[in-house]
Design a protein around this motif. Structure first.
Motif, PDB file in Angstrom:
ATOM      1  N   LYS A   1      25.030  25.257  24.420  1.00 40.77           N
ATOM      2  CA  LYS A   1      24.139  25.280  23.257  1.00 40.77           C
ATOM      3  C   LYS A   1      23.645  26.701  22.991  1.00 40.77           C
ATOM      4  N   THR A   2      23.407  27.000  21.716  1.00 42.36           N
ATOM      5  CA  THR A   2      22.945  28.328  21.300  1.00 42.36           C
ATOM      6  C   THR A   2      21.429  28.372  21.247  1.00 42.36           C
ATOM      7  N   GLN A   3      20.867  29.423  21.830  1.00 47.32           N
ATOM      8  CA  GLN A   3      19.413  29.619  21.797  1.00 47.32           C
ATOM      9  C   GLN A   3      18.984  30.424  20.579  1.00 47.32           C
ATOM     10  N   GLN A   4      19.734  31.502  20.281  1.00 54.44           N
ATOM     11  CA  GLN A   4      19.331  32.389  19.189  1.00 54.44           C
ATOM     12  C   GLN A   4      20.547  33.169  18.694  1.00 54.44           C
ATOM     13  N   THR A   5      20.563  33.446  17.403  1.00 54.13           N
ATOM     14  CA  THR A   5      21.615  34.276  16.816  1.00 54.13           C
ATOM     15  C   THR A   5      20.987  35.526  16.210  1.00 54.13           C
ATOM     16  N   PHE A   6      21.572  36.690  16.521  1.00 55.48           N
ATOM     17  CA  PHE A   6      21.112  37.973  16.008  1.00 55.48           C
ATOM     18  C   PHE A   6      22.073  38.425  14.906  1.00 55.48           C
ATOM     19  N   PHE A   7      21.518  38.781  13.746  1.00 53.54           N
ATOM     20  CA  PHE A   7      22.338  39.191  12.607  1.00 53.54           C
ATOM     21  C   PHE A   7      22.231  40.700  12.405  1.00 53.54           C
ATOM     22  N   PRO A   8      23.321  41.332  11.968  1.00 54.89           N
ATOM     23  CA  PRO A   8      23.335  42.795  11.900  1.00 54.89           C
ATOM     24  C   PRO A   8      22.481  43.361  10.770  1.00 54.89           C
ATOM     25  N   ASN A   9      21.938  44.541  11.029  1.00 56.94           N
ATOM     26  CA  ASN A   9      21.260  45.348  10.017  1.00 56.94           C
ATOM     27  C   ASN A   9      22.324  46.263   9.399  1.00 56.94           C
ATOM     28  N   PRO A  10      22.656  46.096   8.110  1.00 58.68           N
ATOM     29  CA  PRO A  10      23.752  46.875   7.511  1.00 58.68           C
ATOM     30  C   PRO A  10      23.549  48.385   7.624  1.00 58.68           C
ATOM     31  N   LYS A  11      22.319  48.854   7.479  1.00 61.01           N
ATOM     32  CA  LYS A  11      22.047  50.288   7.573  1.00 61.01           C
ATOM     33  C   LYS A  11      22.336  50.799   8.975  1.00 61.01           C
ATOM     34  N   ASN A  12      21.884  50.062   9.982  1.00 62.26           N
ATOM     35  CA  ASN A  12      22.141  50.471  11.371  1.00 62.26           C
ATOM     36  C   ASN A  12      23.624  50.369  11.717  1.00 62.26           C
ATOM     37  N   HIS A  13      24.328  49.415  11.100  1.00 63.08           N
ATOM     38  CA  HIS A  13      25.769  49.283  11.339  1.00 63.08           C
ATOM     39  C   HIS A  13      26.499  50.558  10.935  1.00 63.08           C
ATOM     40  N   VAL A  14      26.195  51.078   9.761  1.00 59.03           N
ATOM     41  CA  VAL A  14      26.814  52.321   9.299  1.00 59.03           C
ATOM     42  C   VAL A  14      26.403  53.479  10.200  1.00 59.03           C
ATOM     43  N   PHE A  15      25.114  53.559  10.531  1.00 57.62           N
ATOM     44  CA  PHE A  15      24.588  54.660  11.347  1.00 57.62           C
ATOM     45  C   PHE A  15      25.232  54.690  12.733  1.00 57.62           C
TER      46      PHE A  15
ATOM     47  N   LYS B   1      19.346  38.712  27.918  1.00 55.22           N
ATOM     48  CA  LYS B   1      17.936  38.355  27.740  1.00 55.22           C
ATOM     49  C   LYS B   1      17.185  39.416  26.942  1.00 55.22           C
ATOM     50  N   SER B   2      17.783  40.589  26.810  1.00 54.78           N
ATOM     51  CA  SER B   2      17.157  41.690  26.076  1.00 54.78           C
ATOM     52  C   SER B   2      17.439  41.558  24.580  1.00 54.78           C
ATOM     53  N   ASP B   3      16.386  41.336  23.781  1.00 54.12           N
ATOM     54  CA  ASP B   3      16.561  41.304  22.327  1.00 54.12           C
ATOM     55  C   ASP B   3      17.070  42.645  21.816  1.00 54.12           C
ATOM     56  N   VAL B   4      16.681  43.721  22.497  1.00 58.40           N
ATOM     57  CA  VAL B   4      17.061  45.057  22.034  1.00 58.40           C
ATOM     58  C   VAL B   4      18.576  45.240  22.075  1.00 58.40           C
ATOM     59  N   ILE B   5      19.190  44.954  23.219  1.00 57.01           N
ATOM     60  CA  ILE B   5      20.646  45.165  23.303  1.00 57.01           C
ATOM     61  C   ILE B   5      21.395  44.138  22.464  1.00 57.01           C
ATOM     62  N   MET B   6      20.862  42.937  22.326  1.00 56.51           N
ATOM     63  CA  MET B   6      21.526  41.949  21.461  1.00 56.51           C
ATOM     64  C   MET B   6      21.566  42.442  20.020  1.00 56.51           C
ATOM     65  N   GLN B   7      20.466  43.042  19.560  1.00 58.76           N
ATOM     66  CA  GLN B   7      20.439  43.554  18.188  1.00 58.76           C
ATOM     67  C   GLN B   7      21.310  44.795  18.044  1.00 58.76           C
ATOM     68  N   ILE B   8      21.334  45.659  19.065  1.00 54.85           N
ATOM     69  CA  ILE B   8      22.200  46.836  19.016  1.00 54.85           C
ATOM     70  C   ILE B   8      23.657  46.410  18.876  1.00 54.85           C
ATOM     71  N   ILE B   9      24.082  45.398  19.654  1.00 53.12           N
ATOM     72  CA  ILE B   9      25.473  44.925  19.600  1.00 53.12           C
ATOM     73  C   ILE B   9      25.773  44.331  18.235  1.00 53.12           C
ATOM     74  N   ALA B  10      24.839  43.533  17.690  1.00 45.25           N
ATOM     75  CA  ALA B  10      25.048  42.958  16.354  1.00 45.25           C
ATOM     76  C   ALA B  10      25.184  44.064  15.310  1.00 45.25           C
ATOM     77  N   ASP B  11      24.325  45.081  15.406  1.00 46.75           N
ATOM     78  CA  ASP B  11      24.372  46.181  14.449  1.00 46.75           C
ATOM     79  C   ASP B  11      25.673  46.977  14.571  1.00 46.75           C
ATOM     80  N   LEU B  12      26.090  47.243  15.786  1.00 50.87           N
ATOM     81  CA  LEU B  12      27.282  48.059  16.004  1.00 50.87           C
ATOM     82  C   LEU B  12      28.539  47.345  15.505  1.00 50.87           C
TER      83      LEU B  12
END
Length: 476
Positions: A434-448, A382-393
């Motif tokens: 069913k899917t509620q939302q998809t989080f896409f990675p930030n390329p800069k954060n992926h490298v970082f 439910k946390s957008d923050v950790i979902m985005q962190i996982i996508a970035d990583l």
């Protein structure tokens, strides 16, 4: 005509119950918190009183209170419970001893019979199934370590010596059924209490993580499920069992004779977030109330303002060490004047993500699989923050599913299988998940993030283990 199915998800911190229509739309939901487990002495972890059943009963009641339909229109109930527990029962099917938690060190060994009032040794699904139906039946797919199960038949082994090596006799265990088969019919007293149809079937599922995998909708080899719960792990669906796996655990799937490969997990994963919320205390409650949001939603709002990497604050998640490395403890390093409580919170979420990534990478390397995307479920999703962190990583899309509990939905899919609503488990999952939302990675954060992981996170324990080995005898 019956139009709904109910799914029960009895977890480590709460029981969730949901009602769905046959298309997988959640029409009612209820939950009931479990009490804190008890540890009367080191290594012993038990559930107090009859807490598991009380929570299931309470969650069913709360769900039905939120249901606008007729309980007699519920065509079946799917049961999913905490795995890897041990339940000791009297001859009448009631508790001879408190339910032994999966965190209890006694579960690292086979059962040892020491109390003559114990007539049955079972799992949580066997016990809760009995309380729902009065039948001494259980799902085969909730029995693995220290149980004499034959995976080829999904029934008990015919090998008497194997039974004895597990500390058991055939008369001490329940009869087995497969996921999607009937455990029994709902007890008449529950029919009268809740208004169910008197012939409502209770349907078997599997171990809770496998049920989550089914309810998450993963089907192809390039998609992995991450479950953000008290115990955090990830799963891939596979057709074959793999012997002597080094970096994952092949476990029985919620589809008979299929398997899920489960990565090494994080013990007390999202529990760490609950621990931190309690640590902040009343201040967090007050601040969240100002914004009319929950405490966790407020933490996530503040964590969004913290940069990736938490300004150098690194957390290592060893809040509950494994028996093989009992000296390990949780670690936070890199504090300076910039850091706030919200840095600590984001650092915990990043630590969870780093740990998941490294565990999954170990598994993927062993079986030579490349991922295309991820599905993240559980309360933490439910946390957008950790979902985005996982996508970035990971550098991959991460999907959040609709609904309050993938395990509830997986249990409901098993009911639909029993009722032949769809041709098989796969069709049911494709129609109902069913899917509620998809989080896409930030390329800069992926490298970082991967730079931090490879240069710091993966190397911390090399240095801290030696210190903790010295402190362990002092503070154990």
């Amino acid at each position: 005509m019956s139009r709904y199915v109910m799914g029960i998800d009895n977890g480590s911190q709460s029981t969730k119950v949901a009602i769905y229509d046959f298309e997988g739309t959640e029409v009612a939901f209820g939950s009931y918190k479990l009490k804190e487990t008890l540890s009367p002495e080191p290594g012993i972890v038990i559930h107090p009183d009859d807490d598991l059943w009380d929570s299931v009963y309470g969650a069913i009641k709360n769900c039905l209170d939120n249901f606008n339909g007729n309980p007699q229109d519920i065509a079946g109930i799917g049961l999913c419970t905490i795995r890897c527990c041990r339940v000791l029962l009297k001859e009448n099917g009631h508790l001879a001893y408190p339910v032994i938690s999966w965190m209890d060190s006694r579960l690292n060994k086979p059962y040892v019979h020491s109390d003559d009032q114990v007539k049955y040794v079972t799992t949580t699904s066997g016990y809760i199934g009995f309380r729902l139906t009065g039948q001494f039946k259980d799902t085969a797919s909730n029995y693995e370590v220290h149980w004499p199960l034959d995976r080829k038949t999904l029934d008990w082994t015919q090998d008497t010596e194997l039974f004895e090596s597990c500390g058991l006799k055939r008369e001490m265990v329940f009869d087995l059924v497969k996921p999607g088969e009937k455990l029994g019919t709902i007890r008449q007293e529950l029919v009268h209490k809740f208004g169910f149809n008197q012939d409502t079937p209770v349907v078997a599922t599997a171990n809770d993580k496998a049920v989550e995998a089914l309810g998450s909708g993963i089907k192809d080899e390039g998609t992995i499920m991450i479950s953000l719960g008290t115990f955090i792990s990830s799963m891939l669906l596979r057709n074959e069992y793999k012997e002597n796996a080094l970096n994952f655990f092949p476990t029985l799937a919620c589809i008979p004779f299929k398997y899920v490969y489960e990565s090494n997990g994080i013990r007390r994963g999202m529990w760490t977030v609950s621990w931190f919320k309690k640590l902040i205390g009343e201040e967090l409650v007050t601040e969240a109330a100002k914004f009319n949001v929950s405490e966790e939603e407020y933490l996530n709002l503040r964590a969004q303002d913290i940069p990736a990497g938490s300004d150098g604050l690194i957390t290592i998640l060893d809040w509950l060490s494994t028996p093989s490395v009992p000296y390990r403890k949780g670690i936070m390093i890199g504090f300076d004047q910039r850091h706030t409580k919200y840095h600590i919170y984001r650092s915990i979420l990043e630590a969870i993500s780093f740990n998941i990534k490294n565990n999954i990478d170990d598994m993927l390397k062993e079986i030579d699989v490349k991922l295309n995307d991820l599905v993240v479920i559980g309360g933490g999703s439910k946390s957008d923050v950790i979902m985005q962190i996982i996508a970035d990583l990971f550098g991959l899309p991460v999907h959040r599913r609709i609904g309050n509990s993938s395990a509830c939905l997986g249990a409901a899919i098993c009911v639909c299988q029993y009722l032949s609503v769809y041709k098989d488990f796969y069709e049911a999952a494709s129609k109902m998940v069913k899917t509620q939302q998809t989080f896409f990675p930030n390329p800069k954060n992926h490298v970082f993030y991967n730079t931090i992981n490879n240069t710091v996170v993966k190397n911390v324990r090399v240095h801290t283990d030696e210190i903790l080995k010295q402190s362990y005898p002092i503070f154990a």
